[in-house]
Motif scaffolding. Structure first.
Motif, short mmCIF file in Angstrom:
data_model
loop_
_atom_site.label_atom_id
_atom_site.label_comp_id
_atom_site.label_asym_id
_atom_site.label_seq_id
_atom_site.Cartn_x
_atom_site.Cartn_y
_atom_site.Cartn_z
N MET A 40 0.82 -1.20 0.00
CA MET A 40 0.00 0.00 0.00
C MET A 40 0.86 1.26 0.00
SD MET A 40 -3.11 -0.95 -0.20
CE MET A 40 -3.99 0.52 0.21
N GLN A 41 2.02 1.21 0.64
CA GLN A 41 2.88 2.39 0.72
C GLN A 41 3.81 2.51 -0.48
OE1 GLN A 41 4.91 2.37 4.48
NE2 GLN A 41 3.26 3.49 5.46
N HIS A 42 3.91 1.47 -1.29
CA HIS A 42 4.77 1.51 -2.46
C HIS A 42 4.12 2.41 -3.51
CE1 HIS A 42 7.69 0.26 -5.41
NE2 HIS A 42 6.71 -0.02 -6.25
N CYS A 43 4.80 3.48 -3.86
CA CYS A 43 4.21 4.43 -4.81
C CYS A 43 5.11 4.55 -6.04
CB CYS A 43 3.99 5.78 -4.16
SG CYS A 43 5.48 6.48 -3.43
N GLY A 44 5.30 3.45 -6.72
CA GLY A 44 6.10 3.46 -7.94
C GLY A 44 5.35 4.15 -9.07
#
Length: 102
Positions: A40-44
């Motif tokens: 959820m925190q991965h903002c690729g």
């Protein structure tokens, strides 16, 4: 005797030290929840090839966890995408052969 003497760290590391304080880091459900929070925190960026491939990988992992009708729907979606790609490649090849043959 402390846990460090048995080769275990005294304090949990990573997400269990920051967000999941009090949860057992060895519990499979807690580990799955930590992995969910990481995703959820991965903002690729989706505007790059790597970002798009990461999205495909996330879809594949989600589809592998599905059962029943939802899994069938995921298989149908993937099949339709592959058929569209094959049709596009076939049309491009036919166009190039027709253009170069005369």
């Amino acid at each position: 005797m402390s846990r460090a003497e048995h080769g275990e760290p005294d304090e949990p590391a990573g997400r269990f030290a920051d967000d999941l304080i009090g949860l057992d880091p060895h519990d499979p459900e807690a580990q799955a929840f930590a992995a969910h929070l990481d995703r959820m925190q991965h903002c690729g960026s989706r505007a790059t090839v790597e970002g798009m491939l990461q999205g495909v990988g996330d879809f594949a992992q989600s589809a592998n966890r599905l059962r029943g009708e939802r899994r069938l729907l995921a298989v149908v979606v993937v099949t339709l995408i592959l058929l569209g790609v094959a049709f596009t490649i076939w049309n491009a090849l036919v166009f190039m052969v027709a253009a170069f043959s005369g």
